[in-house]
Structures are given as C-alpha cells and as structure tokens.
Scaffold this active site. Structure first.
Site, PDB file in Angstrom:
ATOM      1  N   TRP A  95     -18.314   9.142  -8.142  1.00  0.00           N
ATOM      2  CA  TRP A  95     -18.330   7.848  -7.453  1.00  0.00           C
ATOM      3  C   TRP A  95     -19.746   7.295  -7.414  1.00  0.00           C
ATOM      4  CZ3 TRP A  95     -13.568   6.211  -6.804  1.00  0.00           C
ATOM      5  CH2 TRP A  95     -12.543   7.143  -6.602  1.00  0.00           C
ATOM      6  N   GLU A 121      10.057   0.687   5.358  1.00  0.00           N
ATOM      7  CA  GLU A 121       8.601   0.672   5.584  1.00  0.00           C
ATOM      8  C   GLU A 121       8.245   1.588   6.755  1.00  0.00           C
ATOM      9  OE1 GLU A 121       6.351  -0.613   3.592  1.00  0.00           O
ATOM     10  OE2 GLU A 121       7.984  -1.325   2.335  1.00  0.00           O
ATOM     11  N   ASN A 142      -0.716  -5.817   4.893  1.00  0.00           N
ATOM     12  CA  ASN A 142      -0.554  -4.650   4.018  1.00  0.00           C
ATOM     13  C   ASN A 142      -0.918  -4.928   2.558  1.00  0.00           C
ATOM     14  OD1 ASN A 142       0.470  -1.903   3.411  1.00  0.00           O
ATOM     15  ND2 ASN A 142       1.990  -3.052   2.238  1.00  0.00           N
ATOM     16  N   TRP A 148      -4.990   4.815   1.450  1.00  0.00           N
ATOM     17  CA  TRP A 148      -6.186   4.910   0.598  1.00  0.00           C
ATOM     18  C   TRP A 148      -5.925   5.814  -0.603  1.00  0.00           C
ATOM     19  CZ3 TRP A 148     -10.458   2.110   0.067  1.00  0.00           C
ATOM     20  CH2 TRP A 148     -10.716   1.174   1.062  1.00  0.00           C
ATOM     21  N   TRP A 207       7.876   5.073   5.703  1.00  0.00           N
ATOM     22  CA  TRP A 207       6.590   5.488   5.109  1.00  0.00           C
ATOM     23  C   TRP A 207       5.702   6.148   6.157  1.00  0.00           C
ATOM     24  CZ3 TRP A 207       4.707   6.112   0.369  1.00  0.00           C
ATOM     25  CH2 TRP A 207       5.312   5.430  -0.690  1.00  0.00           C
ATOM     26  N   TRP A 264     -13.553   6.263  -2.154  1.00  0.00           N
ATOM     27  CA  TRP A 264     -12.500   5.720  -1.286  1.00  0.00           C
ATOM     28  C   TRP A 264     -12.651   6.199   0.155  1.00  0.00           C
ATOM     29  CZ3 TRP A 264      -9.215   9.400   0.928  1.00  0.00           C
ATOM     30  CH2 TRP A 264      -9.302  10.689   0.360  1.00  0.00           C
TER      31      TRP A 264
HETATM   32  P1  FAD Z   1       5.500  -4.173   8.980  1.00  0.00           P
HETATM   33  O1  FAD Z   1       5.549  -4.681   7.592  1.00  0.00           O
HETATM   34  O2  FAD Z   1       6.225  -4.924  10.016  1.00  0.00           O
HETATM   35  O3  FAD Z   1       6.059  -2.665   8.929  1.00  0.00           O
HETATM   36  C1  FAD Z   1       6.608  -2.002  10.081  1.00  0.00           C
HETATM   37  C2  FAD Z   1       5.888  -0.722  10.356  1.00  0.00           C
HETATM   38  O4  FAD Z   1       6.128   0.209   9.311  1.00  0.00           O
HETATM   39  C3  FAD Z   1       4.376  -0.819  10.475  1.00  0.00           C
HETATM   40  O5  FAD Z   1       3.971  -1.266  11.745  1.00  0.00           O
HETATM   41  C4  FAD Z   1       3.955   0.600  10.173  1.00  0.00           C
HETATM   42  O6  FAD Z   1       4.075   1.434  11.298  1.00  0.00           O
HETATM   43  C5  FAD Z   1       4.980   1.037   9.128  1.00  0.00           C
HETATM   44  N1  FAD Z   1       4.460   0.834   7.783  1.00  0.00           N
HETATM   45  C6  FAD Z   1       4.574  -0.261   7.013  1.00  0.00           C
HETATM   46  N2  FAD Z   1       3.987  -0.061   5.818  1.00  0.00           N
HETATM   47  C7  FAD Z   1       3.481   1.179   5.851  1.00  0.00           C
HETATM   48  C8  FAD Z   1       2.750   1.962   4.920  1.00  0.00           C
HETATM   49  N3  FAD Z   1       2.438   1.506   3.702  1.00  0.00           N
HETATM   50  N4  FAD Z   1       2.361   3.194   5.284  1.00  0.00           N
HETATM   51  C9  FAD Z   1       2.680   3.689   6.504  1.00  0.00           C
HETATM   52  N5  FAD Z   1       3.358   2.988   7.429  1.00  0.00           N
HETATM   53  C10 FAD Z   1       3.758   1.752   7.107  1.00  0.00           C
HETATM   54  N6  FAD Z   1      -0.853   1.467   8.877  1.00  0.00           N
HETATM   55  C11 FAD Z   1      -1.203   1.861  10.107  1.00  0.00           C
HETATM   56  O7  FAD Z   1      -0.371   1.808  11.018  1.00  0.00           O
HETATM   57  N7  FAD Z   1      -2.453   2.336  10.370  1.00  0.00           N
HETATM   58  C12 FAD Z   1      -3.420   2.420   9.398  1.00  0.00           C
HETATM   59  O8  FAD Z   1      -4.529   2.883   9.666  1.00  0.00           O
HETATM   60  C13 FAD Z   1      -3.082   1.969   8.093  1.00  0.00           C
HETATM   61  N8  FAD Z   1      -4.005   1.976   7.095  1.00  0.00           N
HETATM   62  C14 FAD Z   1      -3.657   1.566   5.842  1.00  0.00           C
HETATM   63  C15 FAD Z   1      -4.611   1.606   4.801  1.00  0.00           C
HETATM   64  C16 FAD Z   1      -4.279   1.197   3.515  1.00  0.00           C
HETATM   65  C17 FAD Z   1      -5.323   1.255   2.429  1.00  0.00           C
HETATM   66  C18 FAD Z   1      -2.972   0.731   3.254  1.00  0.00           C
HETATM   67  C19 FAD Z   1      -2.605   0.285   1.866  1.00  0.00           C
HETATM   68  C20 FAD Z   1      -2.018   0.689   4.251  1.00  0.00           C
HETATM   69  C21 FAD Z   1      -2.339   1.105   5.557  1.00  0.00           C
HETATM   70  N9  FAD Z   1      -1.391   1.051   6.617  1.00  0.00           N
HETATM   71  C22 FAD Z   1      -1.748   1.485   7.864  1.00  0.00           C
HETATM   72  C23 FAD Z   1       0.012   0.662   6.356  1.00  0.00           C
HETATM   73  C24 FAD Z   1       0.351  -0.832   6.549  1.00  0.00           C
HETATM   74  O9  FAD Z   1      -0.588  -1.637   5.896  1.00  0.00           O
HETATM   75  C25 FAD Z   1       0.419  -1.249   8.015  1.00  0.00           C
HETATM   76  O10 FAD Z   1       1.226  -0.337   8.735  1.00  0.00           O
HETATM   77  C26 FAD Z   1       1.032  -2.649   8.156  1.00  0.00           C
HETATM   78  O11 FAD Z   1       0.252  -3.577   7.463  1.00  0.00           O
HETATM   79  C27 FAD Z   1       1.101  -3.018   9.617  1.00  0.00           C
HETATM   80  O12 FAD Z   1       1.582  -4.314   9.787  1.00  0.00           O
HETATM   81  P2  FAD Z   1       2.998  -4.585  10.444  1.00  0.00           P
HETATM   82  O13 FAD Z   1       3.138  -3.828  11.712  1.00  0.00           O
HETATM   83  O14 FAD Z   1       3.175  -6.052  10.504  1.00  0.00           O
HETATM   84  O15 FAD Z   1       3.960  -3.926   9.354  1.00  0.00           O
END
Ligand code: FAD
Length: 518
Positions: free
Chosen positions: A352, A320, A387, A428, A323, A405
């Site tokens: 849209w 993750e 997420n 997005w 990503w 979007w």
């Molecule tokens: P954990 O599940 O603990 O993951 C660890 C770290 O991995 C996160 O803190 C993050 O840095 C990274 N990560 C995890 N999933 C993703 C992902 N899908 N894409 C990129 N990095 C990821 N993340 C942001 O940091 N900032 C945003 O503005 C953001 N906007 C998002 C918008 C949408 C529509 C979606 C679907 C996802 C977005 N994310 C964003 C990714 C993800 O949702 C969050 O990083 C995550 O929910 C943060 O929670 P956590 O730290 O507990 O994640």
C-alpha cells in the site's frame, strides 16, 4: 475453551448451578449496546428473575473511555449513546428501575467494578447481552470466572443478531464464508424456527420500597463524554437535531419507513439523493432498535407474512438486514479480523501507499472527484453516508489511491455515528477485495460511471459540494474533464488527485504482485 463457548455455557451449561444460587437482594442487568427496554432478551430475563423472587431489578451502564479509544468510536456516537442513556434512565425510572451510569477510566477495571457494585447491592445474578468483538468476549469470559468464584451467576444472551452465531453451518459443518448460501440457510432457519423473531417482554415495574442506595442512583446524572470525545456546542446541537436519540425515536422511524418507503426500497435504495433507505443503522448499532424487531415488523407487513416473497421492497430490506447478521457471524467465528488482519490472508502482502496528502484530500472531500467528495462531506457533516457512496469511497481509497483500506476503516469508525465493527470491517473488506465474500480484486469501480449511474442529475453532489452548484449538465460528474473548467476553478474546486485509468492499471499490478508474494 473459546470465549464464545464459555459464554454459550452461561445460557445452558451452568443453568442448574444458576438455579441453586440464592437470588440475593437484587438482580442486575448490564446494558452495553442494547440501549432499549423493548424486545431486549437479557433485560427481559433479568426482570423475570427479579419479579419471580420479589426483588428489585437494578440496571447499569459503564462509560469506558479506553474502549472508545480501542474501537475508534466517534464523538457523535458517544454523544448519541449518552443522549440515549438520558431517555433510557427516564423510561426505567417510570418503572422504579434505577439506572446506574459511571465512567471507569481503566477498561481492565470494568469487571471488578461490576462485582463491587453487586456486592454493595447484594445482587447475586447478572444478565447481559453478548457483544461479539474479541476484547468484549474475553472480558465477559473473565467475568464468568470471577462471578463463579464469588457465588454470583452470570448470564450472557444472544440478542444482537436474529440467528445466533454458529447456528448455521455448511453441509460440511463449517462456518459459511459466502453470503448467498448463508442467506438461504438464514431464511430457512427463521422460517423453521419462527420463535427467534418473537419479541421479549419489556421489564416489569420494580416492587416498591427499594433500598436507599438505589434511590441515590435515581438522582445521579449521566456523566459527560470523555474529554477526547467531546463535541463542540454547535456539533452537539447539529447531531441532536439530525439523530434524535432513544428507542421511541427508533420505533417512529421504523414505522414511518415501513409505511412510506419500504415498498419502493428495491428500486430506490442505490440512489443517494433519494433518501429512500431506513436510516436506522445508528439505532441498530446502539441497540435502541433490535434487529429482531426490524425483521419481524417488516415480515408482518409483507403480504406473505414471510421474510421472502411478497413485496420485493420488503424482502430486499430484510436481505440487507441479514448482511448485518452475516458479518457478525463472521466476526464471532473468525475473531482474528479484529486484529487488523485481512480476512483473506493472501491479501496480506499488497504494497500500500501511505500518501498523507492524498489521504487528507480523501478525508476532507477534496479529491476532485465530485461523487467521492460529496460522500466524504456527508460523512463529516452527518456522521452518516449512503451505502452506495460508502462502497464508492472505499473502492476509491483502496483502488484509486492505493491507500491501505485499514486507514479508511479507522476513519469511518472515527466519524460514523452508526459505526459497527463487523459491518464496517465487512464493508471495507468487500470493497478492497480483502474481506469475506469480497468484490473480486480486478473489479474496480469507475467513480465517474458510478456517479453518472447513481446520481445522474448530480442532486447529491450539488447538495454536498455546493461550490459546484453553477456547473450544468453532465459536467457535474467531472467538471475539469467535461468543459466546466472555468466554473470549477472559480469555485476553488480541486483538480482530480489521480487519473482513474492510470491508477486502475497500477492497482491491478500491485494486487497481482501482492498475491504473488503470498
Ligand atoms: P438500509 O438500507 O435501510 O438497511 C437496513 C439495515 O440493514 C441497516 O441499517 C443496516 O443495519 C443493515 N445493512 C444494510 N446494508 C448493510 C451492509 N452492506 N452490511 C451490513 N449491514 C447492512 N453499517 C453500519 O451499520 N455500520 C458501519 O460502520 C458500516 N460501515 C460500512 C462501511 C462500508 C465501506 C460499507 C460499504 C458499508 C458499511 N455499512 C455499515 C453498511 C451500510 O452502508 C449501512 O448499514 C447503511 O448505509 C445504513 O443506512 P440505512 O440504515 O438507511 O440502511
């Protein structure tokens, strides 16, 4: 030359030139989204330079209201940064390192202000870490040129990502646009170049007897938030309680997560009521935690001492974090995504709808779809959303309400405390099927099924939509469709703004039409 190439040249191409420049009376580190002293590449290099020449290190941070506007930065995020600066200032002061923080209203004046300060401090070397958004790359490129004219060396360092952009290329020498093969290459690269995960030295203490102008900096307070980014007192207390600032908090969270939760991450990460994820995104995006530190720490607790294999929770968490790197690589290579354009140009012509009423219902969490409303209310209250729910509400906005979007992307940035352009734009684009490596456009989340699958007992819904607390059993997912009409009506809960089946068909038709026009 491309801005990224210019900045890369500050590390390699101009190294010898840099060596020829006398060190002056100080070395400057310019903090941006790297608000920490531990494992900070540029800060560490700046400190080493200062130490080797026996001159002080001076740090700076510029509050730029116009940059906040341009990035739609949320008020909670600005508040988080300012609170972090307080912690940082104190940590640096313990090492006699001054942190100069000022507000510069006109973003174009930022480079000039930095140079002016260097002149005042007699500094001949500036270090900073690279930000990959296009405006920031251009700003730094300009600074490289101005510095050269003034005989000052400028060093921009890759630090925000584990692997630097454009290091991983396909067999045909191209940038990857699909995550899976990119991820395999990322893992292979890190295993073959383990030093990319090495921690940087924290800065050394400054030599004593620093100039009077530096002493002034020690006594200067951190400026307040810009007027249009101020929180109310109630909000400030709430966000400070929810998201304590600074790198010490980040490290404690990381340690707790790795000790207590990462083992079950794979099984639990998709269930928003579980609170089973790292909740470190705000720290990663403000730079109070380096992605490198997070990946290294997870690797070190894995039985294989590798990024993959071993514990599936750990390997899953690292994938993750990858990503995050992936989306930053995409941003650095294809800067046009910063310009409100879809990554996939063939999705430019979707027609849209801009229904203000429906958009407001989505923003405020009163769409009549409990899982969507719970998620939007979590965002509005915490500056954070799980997420799985980010994917659900993004899909709902684009594919149920057929709303552009980009309006959702902007709303997220305006409200998230962890707002990060690359990850947000990537998320997005994935959900709306317009981005890099997206969900195919014909795969449309059914919010009801998502709700039943990922919040089976409705615990998350009940937490954030308390007026549905009296709804029992499966009706929690769809009170009007499942016989809880009276309870929902009495609670004043809205009826669904759309019929999912109908809007699904309409969206499929609109996407097909749009593709046909491209
Ligand atoms: P954990 O599940 O603990 O993951 C660890 C770290 O991995 C996160 O803190 C993050 O840095 C990274 N990560 C995890 N999933 C993703 C992902 N899908 N894409 C990129 N990095 C990821 N993340 C942001 O940091 N900032 C945003 O503005 C953001 N906007 C998002 C918008 C949408 C529509 C979606 C679907 C996802 C977005 N994310 C964003 C990714 C993800 O949702 C969050 O990083 C995550 O929910 C943060 O929670 P956590 O730290 O507990 O994640």
């Amino acid at each position: 030359p491309r801005p990224l190439d210019v900045l890369n040249s500050t590390l390699d191409g101009t190294k010898q030139e840099r060596e020829r420049i006398p060190v002056g009376e100080a070395v400057v580190h310019w903090f941006k989204r790297d608000l920490r002293t531990h494992d900070n590449r540029a800060l560490s290099m700046a400190s080493a330079k200062a130490k080797s020449k026996g001159v002080p290190l001076v740090c700076m941070f510029i509050v730029s209201p116009q940059d906040y506007q341009a990035h739609f930065t949320s008020a909670p995020r600005v508040d988080f940064e300012l609170r972090t600066l307080e912690v940082l200032k104190q940590d640096l002061a313990e090492k006699e390192i001054p942190l100069y923080v000022t507000t510069i209203e006109d973003r174009k004046a930022v480079p000039g202000h930095i140079l002016q300060k260097c002149e005042e401090w007699g500094a001949k070397h500036i270090y900073c870490n690279i930000e990959y958004e296009v405006d920031e790359l251009r700003r730094e490129t300009k600074l490289v040129k101005s510095c050269m004219d003034k005989g000052i060396s400028f060093t921009a360092v890759h630090d925000d990502v584990v692997v630097s952009p454009e290091t991983l290329m396909t067999g045909a020498g191209k940038q990857y646009s699909v995550y899976s093969p990119w991820f395999r290459a990322w893992i292979k690269y890190v295993h073959e170049h383990p030093h990319v995960l090495d921690a940087s030295e924290p800065p050394a203490a400054n030599p004593g007897g620093t100039k009077e102008s530096f002493n002034v900096i020690f006594g200067t307070p951190i400026p307040p938030a810009p007027e249009n980014k101020k929180l109310t007192d109630e909000e400030r207390t709430r966000f400070a309680h929810l998201w304590p600032a600074g790198e010490h908090e980040a490290h404690q969270r990381l340690t707790r997560f790795l000790n207590e939760k990462v083992g079950m991450y794979k099984e639990t990460r998709n269930f928003p009521a579980e609170q089973s994820t790292g909740m470190l995104s705000v720290h990663l995006s403000a730079g109070t935690l380096a992605a490198r530190t997070a990946v290294r720490s997870a690797r070190d607790v894995n039985s294989t001492k590798k990024l993959d294999g071993g514990n599936i929770g750990i390997a899953g968490w690292i994938s993750e974090l990858a990503w995050r790197d992936f989306y930053k690589h995409v941003l650095a290579h294809w800067p046009y995504i910063c310009m409100f354009k879809p990554f996939k140009y063939e999705y430019t012509n979707i027609e849209w709808e801009y229904d203000e009423g429906k958009f407001a219902a989505w923003c405020e969490g009163r769409t009549g779809f409990p899982i969507v409303d719970a998620a939007m209310r979590q965002l509005n209250h915490m500056g954070y959303m799980h997420n799985r729910c980010r994917m659900i509400v993004a899909s709902f906005l684009a594919k149920d309400l057929l709303i552009d979007w980009r309006m959702g992307e902007k709303y997220f940035m305006e409200h998230l405390i962890d707002g990060d352009f690359a990850s947000n734009n990537g998320g997005w684009g994935f959900s709306a099927s317009t981005g890099v490596d997206p969900q195919p456009y014909f795969r449309i989340f059914n919010p009801l099924l998502q709700s039943e699958k990922f919040d089976e007992r409705g615990a998350y819904i009940r937490k954030w939509v308390p007026e549905l607390g009296g709804v029992e059993g499966k009706a929690i997912h769809d009170p009007y469709g499942r016989g809880a009409v009276k309870v929902a009506e009495k609670a004043g809960y809205p009826r669904p703004v759309v019929d999912h089946k109908v809007s699904r068909e309409r969206t499929l038709a609109k996407y097909k039409e749009g593709l046909g026009r491209s």
